[in-house]
Design an enzyme around this catalytic site. Structure first.
Site, PDB file in Angstrom:
ATOM      1  N   SER A   1      -6.098   4.562   1.621  1.00 13.24           N
ATOM      2  CA  SER A   1      -5.600   4.415   0.174  1.00 13.24           C
ATOM      3  C   SER A   1      -4.547   5.584  -0.059  1.00 13.24           C
ATOM      4  O   SER A   1      -4.711   6.560   0.673  1.00 13.24           O
ATOM      5  CB  SER A   1      -6.605   4.627  -0.710  1.00 13.24           C
TER       6      SER A   1
ATOM      7  N   GLU B   1      -4.750   7.958  -2.302  1.00 15.61           N
ATOM      8  CA  GLU B   1      -5.423   9.071  -2.603  1.00 15.61           C
ATOM      9  C   GLU B   1      -5.798   9.642  -1.251  1.00 15.61           C
ATOM     10  O   GLU B   1      -5.852  11.026  -1.322  1.00 15.61           O
ATOM     11  CB  GLU B   1      -6.568   8.721  -3.397  1.00 15.61           C
TER      12      GLU B   1
ATOM     13  N   GLU C   1      -2.041   1.215  13.021  1.00 10.18           N
ATOM     14  CA  GLU C   1      -1.982   0.416  11.794  1.00 10.18           C
ATOM     15  C   GLU C   1      -0.887   0.935  10.805  1.00 10.18           C
ATOM     16  O   GLU C   1      -0.204   0.458  10.155  1.00 10.18           O
ATOM     17  CB  GLU C   1      -3.454   0.448  11.010  1.00 10.18           C
TER      18      GLU C   1
ATOM     19  N   SER D   1     -13.775  -2.874   7.208  1.00 11.11           N
ATOM     20  CA  SER D   1     -14.293  -2.408   5.755  1.00 11.11           C
ATOM     21  C   SER D   1     -15.663  -3.257   5.245  1.00 11.11           C
ATOM     22  O   SER D   1     -15.739  -4.380   5.959  1.00 11.11           O
ATOM     23  CB  SER D   1     -13.151  -2.777   4.589  1.00 11.11           C
TER      24      SER D   1
HETATM   25  C1  LIG Z   1      -5.303  -6.647   0.164  1.00  9.15           C
HETATM   26  C2  LIG Z   1      -6.227  -5.858   1.163  1.00  9.15           C
HETATM   27  C3  LIG Z   1      -6.259  -6.287   2.395  1.00  9.15           C
HETATM   28  C4  LIG Z   1      -6.980  -5.612   3.357  1.00  9.15           C
HETATM   29  N1  LIG Z   1      -7.444  -6.022   4.551  1.00  9.15           N
HETATM   30  C5  LIG Z   1      -8.389  -5.333   5.291  1.00  9.15           C
HETATM   31  C6  LIG Z   1      -8.761  -6.010   6.619  1.00  9.15           C
HETATM   32  O1  LIG Z   1      -8.246  -7.061   7.023  1.00  9.15           O
HETATM   33  N2  LIG Z   1      -9.597  -5.479   7.243  1.00  9.15           N
HETATM   34  C7  LIG Z   1     -10.632  -4.391   6.808  1.00  9.15           C
HETATM   35  O2  LIG Z   1     -11.498  -4.089   7.334  1.00  9.15           O
HETATM   36  N3  LIG Z   1     -10.060  -4.123   5.675  1.00  9.15           N
HETATM   37  C8  LIG Z   1      -9.356  -4.370   4.725  1.00  9.15           C
HETATM   38  N4  LIG Z   1      -8.927  -3.855   3.546  1.00  9.15           N
HETATM   39  C9  LIG Z   1      -9.692  -3.060   2.995  1.00  9.15           C
HETATM   40  C10 LIG Z   1      -8.970  -1.545   2.717  1.00  9.15           C
HETATM   41  O3  LIG Z   1      -9.059  -0.770   3.954  1.00  9.15           O
HETATM   42  C11 LIG Z   1     -10.008  -0.770   2.014  1.00  9.15           C
HETATM   43  O4  LIG Z   1      -9.822  -1.449   0.538  1.00  9.15           O
HETATM   44  C12 LIG Z   1      -9.680   0.821   1.704  1.00  9.15           C
HETATM   45  O5  LIG Z   1      -9.966   1.595   2.708  1.00  9.15           O
HETATM   46  C13 LIG Z   1     -10.145   1.382   0.230  1.00  9.15           C
HETATM   47  O6  LIG Z   1     -11.586   1.332   0.571  1.00  9.15           O
HETATM   48  P1  LIG Z   1     -12.423   0.607  -0.813  1.00  9.15           P
HETATM   49  O7  LIG Z   1     -11.466  -0.686  -1.342  1.00  9.15           O
HETATM   50  O8  LIG Z   1     -13.732   0.508  -0.392  1.00  9.15           O
HETATM   51  O9  LIG Z   1     -12.191   1.620  -1.918  1.00  9.15           O
HETATM   52  P2  LIG Z   1     -12.970   2.830  -2.157  1.00  9.15           P
HETATM   53  O10 LIG Z   1     -13.078   3.619  -0.736  1.00  9.15           O
HETATM   54  O11 LIG Z   1     -14.378   2.700  -2.916  1.00  9.15           O
HETATM   55  O12 LIG Z   1     -12.106   3.829  -3.042  1.00  9.15           O
HETATM   56  C14 LIG Z   1     -11.911   3.566  -4.509  1.00  9.15           C
HETATM   57  C15 LIG Z   1     -10.895   4.531  -5.015  1.00  9.15           C
HETATM   58  O13 LIG Z   1     -11.473   5.724  -4.908  1.00  9.15           O
HETATM   59  C16 LIG Z   1     -10.398   6.571  -4.130  1.00  9.15           C
HETATM   60  N5  LIG Z   1     -11.024   7.468  -3.454  1.00  9.15           N
HETATM   61  C17 LIG Z   1     -12.082   7.173  -2.268  1.00  9.15           C
HETATM   62  N6  LIG Z   1     -12.405   8.257  -1.551  1.00  9.15           N
HETATM   63  C18 LIG Z   1     -11.625   9.343  -2.141  1.00  9.15           C
HETATM   64  C19 LIG Z   1     -11.581  10.694  -1.547  1.00  9.15           C
HETATM   65  N7  LIG Z   1     -12.191  11.278  -0.800  1.00  9.15           N
HETATM   66  N8  LIG Z   1     -10.359  11.434  -2.301  1.00  9.15           N
HETATM   67  C20 LIG Z   1      -9.820  10.735  -3.395  1.00  9.15           C
HETATM   68  N9  LIG Z   1      -9.798   9.614  -3.651  1.00  9.15           N
HETATM   69  C21 LIG Z   1     -10.842   8.893  -3.140  1.00  9.15           C
HETATM   70  C22 LIG Z   1      -9.550   5.753  -3.470  1.00  9.15           C
HETATM   71  O14 LIG Z   1      -8.263   5.920  -3.062  1.00  9.15           O
HETATM   72  C23 LIG Z   1      -9.571   4.266  -4.394  1.00  9.15           C
HETATM   73  O15 LIG Z   1      -8.492   4.546  -5.573  1.00  9.15           O
HETATM   74  C24 LIG Z   1      -7.863  -4.567   2.724  1.00  9.15           C
HETATM   75  C25 LIG Z   1      -7.743  -4.198   1.291  1.00  9.15           C
HETATM   76  C26 LIG Z   1      -7.052  -5.013   0.677  1.00  9.15           C
HETATM   77  C27 LIG Z   1      -6.884  -4.274  -0.863  1.00  9.15           C
END
Ligand SMILES: Cc1cc2nc3c(=O)[nH]c(=O)nc-3n(C[C@H](O)[C@H](O)[C@H](O)COP(=O)(O)OP(=O)(O)OC[C@H]3O[C@@H](n4cnc5c(N)ncnc54)[C@H](O)[C@@H]3O)c2cc1C
Length: 396
Positions: free
Chosen positions: A381, A383, A244, A129
């Site tokens: 996520s 969603e 994963e 990410s």
């Molecule tokens: C505690 C924690 C640990 C993590 N550890 C790692 C790690 O070790 N390595 C790593 O690489 N990543 C890690 N992640 C990242 C994680 O994979 C991302 O947070 C996740 O993929 C969501 O991306 P974002 O946070 O950028 O949210 P966004 O993608 O910006 O999404 C924001 C919101 O919009 C919704 N949304 C986005 N697109 C859509 C769609 N097409 N349809 C419907 N809803 C949508 C999402 O569900 C969310 O509610 C971690 C995250 C957390 C919270």
């Protein structure tokens, strides 16, 4: 389809139970039960205990030193570990990078990195990410430019779980900015001690620095650290993601959480009577128990299909959504059960060096509630998973 265990499977379950009774340190399971952090040493100790038994690499093929358990054995082991409050196995080296190297790594990479994952020499973290590239992962911008025998990496990763402990990070990097999004990505192994890397902690809602930002400023990475072919990283990245989500239902964790909730609801009172006799609270417990039983059966059904050689598809999305809703619901009920004792939330209680305010079981309740909000975000996520289910099952 037969959902009951065979005699061999029951014997295997007894073997796992006996192992846990003998080898899982009591102070370690107490910490897990109380929701305290184990720290790097605690996780490494548990990994080494499992490795000495030959069980750390339980899903790896025998040719790479694995136990090569089938889906049912893995399920039994995970369930028994959760019931005994064993620590979770840190997944980054074992169940994420390992399978990628088995399938796509060079012989040199397999020989070098795999034994070091098992004996604990290298702690890995996941660099997927970025700010602006989470659900839409393919839009990632961290770039790697070839310069002689090196790639020069610039950019930023985020949410890197336990990156503060890591010796190495596996990263998705953009190697061809002109290609279509998914086609210009490569999979690179980067030593965290290379000059130009900076790790900055992100403090989560529960007060712990479980995740990090990782910055790359002209970081030189030898070309032999590329996994597979340049610009084919998206294929390897997706392969990793299927691993994963394995075991993501967390049936064992929910069962242990539900048992703990019932114990607390027998002690805590509302209007002078045990909470478990309160009709509204009892109905909520019953509902989550029914949901858990239903999900557990779905889980067994999918395991049974996997044992018959069918790869889980959209079913892993269903388990992820349902499993995380159930775990968050149990956290919420626990928070309500301890009532005001959940209010004076002190992050120190999860480090185990402070007396909890209120009863022993109340200390980490808020922290667990806040920390587990992550379950519906990471690993894709909920969603996004619902979108997958709609598309595959309903043709949406
Ligand atoms: C505690 C924690 C640990 C993590 N550890 C790692 C790690 O070790 N390595 C790593 O690489 N990543 C890690 N992640 C990242 C994680 O994979 C991302 O947070 C996740 O993929 C969501 O991306 P974002 O946070 O950028 O949210 P966004 O993608 O910006 O999404 C924001 C919101 O919009 C919704 N949304 C986005 N697109 C859509 C769609 N097409 N349809 C419907 N809803 C949508 C999402 O569900 C969310 O509610 C971690 C995250 C957390 C919270």
């Amino acid at each position: 389809m037969d959902l009951s265990y065979t005699a061999e499977e029951l014997a295997f379950r007894d073997e796992v139970r006996a192992f846990l009774a003998e080898k899982l340190p009591k102070d370690m399971s107490d910490k897990v039960r109380r929701g305290e952090n184990l720290g790097k040493e605690g996780h490494e100790l548990w990994h080494s205990i499992l490795n000495n038994q030959g069980w750390l690499s339980y899903s790896w093929p025998k040719e790479f030193g694995g136990a090569e358990w089938n889906a049912v054995q893995r399920h039994i082991f995970d369930d028994e570990c959760a019931a005994a409050y064993a620590p979770r196995i840190v997944p980054f080296g074992l169940s994420m990078l390992g399978p990628v190297l088995h399938k796509f790594g060079s012989k040199e990479q397999q020989d070098h990195y795999l034994p070091r994952i098992l004996d604990g020499t290298d702690w890995w973290c996941q660099g997927y990410s970025e700010p602006g590239a989470g659900s839409d992962l393919a839009s990632l911008k961290t770039k790697a430019v070839r310069d002689g025998d090196n790639y020069v990496v610039n950019g930023q990763k985020t949410w890197t779980t336990l990156g503060q402990y890591a010796d190495w990070i596996f990263c998705l990097v953009r190697t061809d900015p002109d290609a279509k999004q998914q086609e210009g990505i490569s999979f690179l192994l980067i030593d965290m001690n290379t000059p130009g890397i900076e790790v900055r902690p992100i403090v989560l809602l529960d007060g712990t620095p479980e995740v990090n930002e990782v910055f790359f400023d002209n970081v030189r990475v030898p070309v032999e650290n590329l996994v597979g072919e340049e610009n084919k990283g998206w294929t390897y990245a997706k392969y990793l993601l299927t691993h994963e989500r394995t075991g993501i239902a967390g049936v064992g964790f929910s069962r242990a959480g539900l048992d703990a909730l019932k114990r607390v609801a027998r002690v805590e009172t509302a209007n002078g009577r045990p909470l478990i006799e309160n009709p509204l609270f009892a109905a909520r417990i019953a509902q989550v128990e029914i949901d858990l039983m239903a999900m557990s059966t779905t889980n067994l059904r999918i395991i049974s299909q996997a044992s018959a050689g069918q790869a889980p598809g959209v079913e892993s999305s269903m388990l992820k959504v349902k499993g995380t809703i159930i775990r968050q619901e149990i956290n919420d009920m626990m928070r309500r059960a301890v009532g005001p004792y959940a209010m004076p939330f002190a992050s120190e209680t999860v480090e185990g060096d402070n007396d909890p305010i209120g009863p022993d079981y109340a200390g980490p309740v808020s922290a667990q509630y806040f920390n587990n909000r992550k379950l519906s975000i990471f690993g894709g996520s909920n969603e996004i998973q619902r979108g997958i289910i709609a598309k595959v099952k309903m043709g949406g």
